[in-house]
Enzyme design. Structure first.
Site, PDB file in Angstrom:
ATOM      1  CG  ASP A 154     -43.453-106.367  26.045  1.00  8.61           C
ATOM      2  OD1 ASP A 154     -43.530-106.075  27.257  1.00  8.61           O
ATOM      3  OD2 ASP A 154     -44.366-106.954  25.416  1.00  8.61           O
ATOM      4  CE1 TYR A 157     -84.495 -88.836  19.784  1.00  8.89           C
ATOM      5  CE2 TYR A 157     -86.742 -88.256  20.378  1.00  8.89           C
ATOM      6  CZ  TYR A 157     -85.383 -88.041  20.478  1.00  8.89           C
ATOM      7  OH  TYR A 157     -84.921 -87.014  21.275  1.00  8.89           O
ATOM      8  CG  HIS A 181     -84.555 -82.613  20.873  1.00  2.00           C
ATOM      9  ND1 HIS A 181     -83.443 -81.812  20.867  1.00  2.00           N
ATOM     10  CD2 HIS A 181     -84.131 -83.847  21.252  1.00  2.00           C
ATOM     11  CE1 HIS A 181     -82.386 -82.530  21.226  1.00  2.00           C
ATOM     12  NE2 HIS A 181     -82.773 -83.778  21.470  1.00  2.00           N
ATOM     13  N   GLY A 182     -84.910 -79.681  22.242  1.00  2.00           N
ATOM     14  CA  GLY A 182     -84.255 -78.377  22.135  1.00  2.00           C
ATOM     15  C   GLY A 182     -83.741 -78.202  20.708  1.00  2.00           C
ATOM     16  CG  ASP A 183     -82.958 -74.247  19.173  1.00  2.00           C
ATOM     17  OD1 ASP A 183     -82.141 -74.532  20.067  1.00  2.00           O
ATOM     18  OD2 ASP A 183     -83.299 -73.085  18.893  1.00  2.00           O
ATOM     19  CG  ASP A 184     -79.673 -79.156  21.699  1.00  2.96           C
ATOM     20  OD1 ASP A 184     -80.912 -79.135  21.662  1.00  2.96           O
ATOM     21  OD2 ASP A 184     -79.030 -80.028  22.306  1.00  2.96           O
TER      22      ASP A 184
HETATM   23  C1  SPV Z   1     -49.209-106.046  25.234  1.00  7.05           C
HETATM   24  O1  SPV Z   1     -49.877-105.285  24.566  1.00  7.05           O
HETATM   25  O2  SPV Z   1     -48.199-105.705  25.817  1.00  7.05           O
HETATM   26  C2  SPV Z   1     -49.625-107.445  25.376  1.00  7.05           C
HETATM   27  C3  SPV Z   1     -50.449-108.031  24.346  1.00  7.05           C
HETATM   28  O3  SPV Z   1     -49.232-108.054  26.311  1.00  7.05           O
HETATM   29  S1  SPV Z   1     -49.435-108.844  23.258  1.00  7.05           S
HETATM   30  O4  SPV Z   1     -48.483-107.857  22.740  1.00  7.05           O
HETATM   31  O5  SPV Z   1     -50.249-109.387  22.205  1.00  7.05           O
HETATM   32  O6  SPV Z   1     -48.730-109.870  23.984  1.00  7.05           O
HETATM   33 MG    MG Z   2     -47.708-107.149  27.430  1.00  7.90          MG
END
Ligand code: SPV
Ligand code: MG
Length: 671
Positions: free
Chosen positions: A444, A315, A329-332
């Protein structure tokens, strides 16, 4: 509870001011008389039954009360011998209306500020108002006090006494004792006992239990003469010009808010600080209504004098700017993360004599339900989808953390830290291809198919409300990508990021260690265009991820692609790097921003992780994604647990690093 107002007196010391009406009708400001103020306070407090004793000008008084048109039922009781008796006899005349009731008793010439009256009403015991701040008056009432209790009241007591005012709250038991004594006095046959103060009867009660309500330096004063009137009117003006400050976070106004606003407005001119969107996001949920709407909403509430922005949870800035006499204010906030904010408010107020007023918090379940419903709405696809764009517009730079399951989604949703009087939490979630694949024990390489990836999104969406950024890998074939866009939109995902690669995709963090092929600019632009064309809603975003720095194709290539992808319709650009040194990222951002000030820039600082969000913001980055940290911390912890069990042939040693069983079963809140 009934109110008893004594208005039978002549008020002769007021001179011409009481030549045509009783003293209580004396004006104390341009729009108030002593009586209209008293009656309004009673009506505001929800008291409906008033007994008023009258004397001279009684018909003037009755007509006046009716003209005020307040929601009060007033019973007028005339003391026919008002000129020969005192108010003890007026009370006696009204006795049949007063038995077995809790009573608020006040003299008709008494002016008090709202907060004094609120305190009297809130008193759990019978009480009389007296001030520890005022000097003892020569002629007026004083109360002799012992152990916080009133022993005697009269004008003749000076020892162990406080200046006192005839404003009482009397619980039935105390009042009955006093009323019985008043009746005894008036029926004693002794004429003098009809002319004395009612307090003379009170003083005869040995076992009374009336506390002192200390009104300190607040306004609570009788008006006996024109000099008193001048002093009280001036003080009242000052009281009404006091500034009162409250801060509101809410975007749903319910009756408990109205009730506290009403109470606060009784203390003076009520300034409401509406918390900025950014501050609300930092510690609570995304506001349903933006700041401007919430400001208008509060401006239109009766009793609100002014609405201002409060930029932070603290504040400080507004207290220093407006110097309110009160903060309400509320006392919460006496417990929990608000406590340091509350303590800062109290410390600032103490520097200039401001006061903190804390009303009991209404923890009503129905209000909690409103909030829960609002939260559930946040999870609906249409609402969730649009929130990423809004959050970027609102905050400039937002952060997202990876989630690959319902549980990690809950961590992204609920983790909050309180720091320097503020709070921080993630704004969005990143459904990483790396972490989603890793959780399934797969590489991946776009091996985990879209149906499975959508299943992960669904698991997360079921238990969270925050916006989702989906890692769409290469987007696949353009013919497939258009379907992906529509499905993601329908689900309520806010943004898909596709990377400009083709063929077998490998994770970017391998860089040039593995064979990866970048898509041509025209091919990738075609994919973006097709995605944008397939899109049905305005708020869904397609972000083009540029792999030029990862694949060592140079800055010029990265920039050429960025501008081409924006031209093709990309809503945002992600620039990626696997260098620890953020220099090439900074260079890209600077060069891109010199030509395009608006298109959001996304970064994934897994390698260049020393850069803070604040620095990214300053340089013009809009989305910072923490892409894999939950997976990378969770995996070693689990591996360690497995090893400990194998090494020790039992689970005992592993227990030390485990979350207690009672915590894990409570980790997931039940509906
Ligand atoms: C993921 O997280 O799958 C990405 C980011 O694509 S990286 O792993 O940095 O490519
Ligand atoms: Mg990725």
């Amino acid at each position: 509870m009934k109110a008893l107002i004594l208005n039978s007196g002549l008020g002769s010391r007021m001179g011409v001011l009481t030549s045509e009406h009783p003293k209580c009708m004396t004006e104390i400001s341009s729009n108030e008389t002593i009586l209209s103020r008293q009656l309004t306070l009673l009506a505001d407090a929800g008291i409906t039954e008033v007994i008023m004793t009258t004397g001279s000008f009684d018909s003037v008084l009755v007509n006046y009360c009716n003209s005020l048109d307040l929601p009060l039922h007033i019973t007028f009781v005339k003391n026919l011998v008002y000129d020969k008796t005192n108010y003890i006899y007026s009370i006696y005349c009204a006795r049949e209306y007063l038995k077995d009731e809790d009573i608020i008793l006040m003299h008709g010439d008494l002016v008090f500020e709202n907060i004094v009256f609120d305190d009297v009403l809130a008193s759990k015991t019978s009480c009389m108002t007296a001030s520890s701040f005022l000097e003892l008056p020569e002629k007026d009432f004083k109360a002799v006090i012992a152990d916080g209790k009133v022993q005697k009241v009269g004008i003749e007591f000076f020892n162990d006494a406080m200046a006192a005012q005839p404003l009482y709250k009397l619980l039935k038991e105390e009042w009955n004792k006093w009323l019985d004594k008043i009746i005894d006095f008036c029926e004693s046959g002794d004429e003098a006992k009809k002319k004395c103060y009612a307090e003379n009867a009170l003083n005869e009660i040995v076992d009374k239990n009336i506390s002192v309500l200390d009104y300190k330096d607040r306004l609570c004063a009788e008006i006996d003469n024109p000099e008193d009137l001048a002093v009280v009117s001036a003080k009242l003006k000052e009281v009404e010009n006091r500034k009162v400050y409250m801060c509101f976070t809410t975007d749903i106004i319910h009756s408990a808010h109205i009730s506290i606003i009403k109470k606060a407005a009784r203390l003076g001119k009520l300034i409401i600080g509406v918390l900025s969107d950014e501050a609300i996001c930092s510690f609570r949920r995304f506001p349903i209504l933006p700041y401007s709407e919430r400001k208008t909403m509060f401006e239109n509430i009766n009793g609100v004098y002014k609405v201002v922005e409060q930029k932070e949870l603290s504040y400080k800035e507004n207290l220093e700017k407006y110097h309110p006499d009160y903060v309400v204010h509320g006392d919460d906030w006496l417990t929990g993360f608000h406590r340091p904010i509350r303590d800062e408010v109290a410390a600032i107020l103490a520097t200039y004599g401001g006061r903190l007023v804390e009303y009991p918090y209404s923890g009503d379940k129905k209000y909690e339900d409103f909030e829960n419903r609002a939260r559930l709405d946040m999870a609906m696809p249409d609402i969730r989808r649009g929130r990423l764009k809004k959050a970027i517009a609102m905050k400039g730079t937002i952060s997202a953390i990876e989630a690959h399951s319902g549980l990690t989604g809950l961590i992204a949703e609920n983790t909050i830290v309180y720091q320097n009087g503020g709070a921080r939490q993630f704004d969005a979630m990143w459904i990483s291809s790396l972490c989603d694949s890793t959780a399934k024990g797969k590489p991946d390489i776009e091996l985990v198919d879209m149906t499975s990836r959508f299943r992960t999104i669904d698991d997360i969406m079921e238990v969270t409300t925050k916006p989702i950024i989906f890692d769409g890998d290469t987007g696949g074939l353009t013919e497939h990508f258009v379907y992906t866009v529509r499905t993601l939109e329908r689900m309520g995902v806010s943004m898909v990021i596709i990377e400009d690669k083709t063929g077998l995709k490998k994770n970017s963090l391998f860089g040039t260690e593995v064979k990866q092929t970048q898509a041509s600019i025209p091919d990738f632009c075609e994919k973006i265009k097709a995605g944008k064309k397939a899109q049905k809603t305005k708020d869904f975003m397609i972000c083009a991820r540029i792999e030029s720095l990862i694949l060592e194709q140079g800055m010029e290539d990265a920039l050429e692609r960025a501008f081409a992808f924006v031209e093709a319709g990309a809503d945002a650009i992600m620039i990626h790097s696997r260098k620890k040194d953020p220099a090439e990222i900074f260079e890209f951002v600077e060069k891109f921003r010199s030509k395009d000030a608006l298109t959001p820039i996304v970064v994934v600082p897994t390698s260049f992780n020393m850069v803070t969000e604040e620095e990214f913001k300053e340089r013009g980055v809009n989305v910072v994604i923490y892409a894999n940290q939950l997976t990378r911390t969770g995996f070693p912890a689990m591996q360690n647990a497995a090893k400990l069990i194998l090494e020790n042939h039992r689970a005992k040693e592993c227990d030390d690093i485990c979350m207690p069983f009672k915590d894990i079963i409570r980790l997931i809140p039940e509906e």
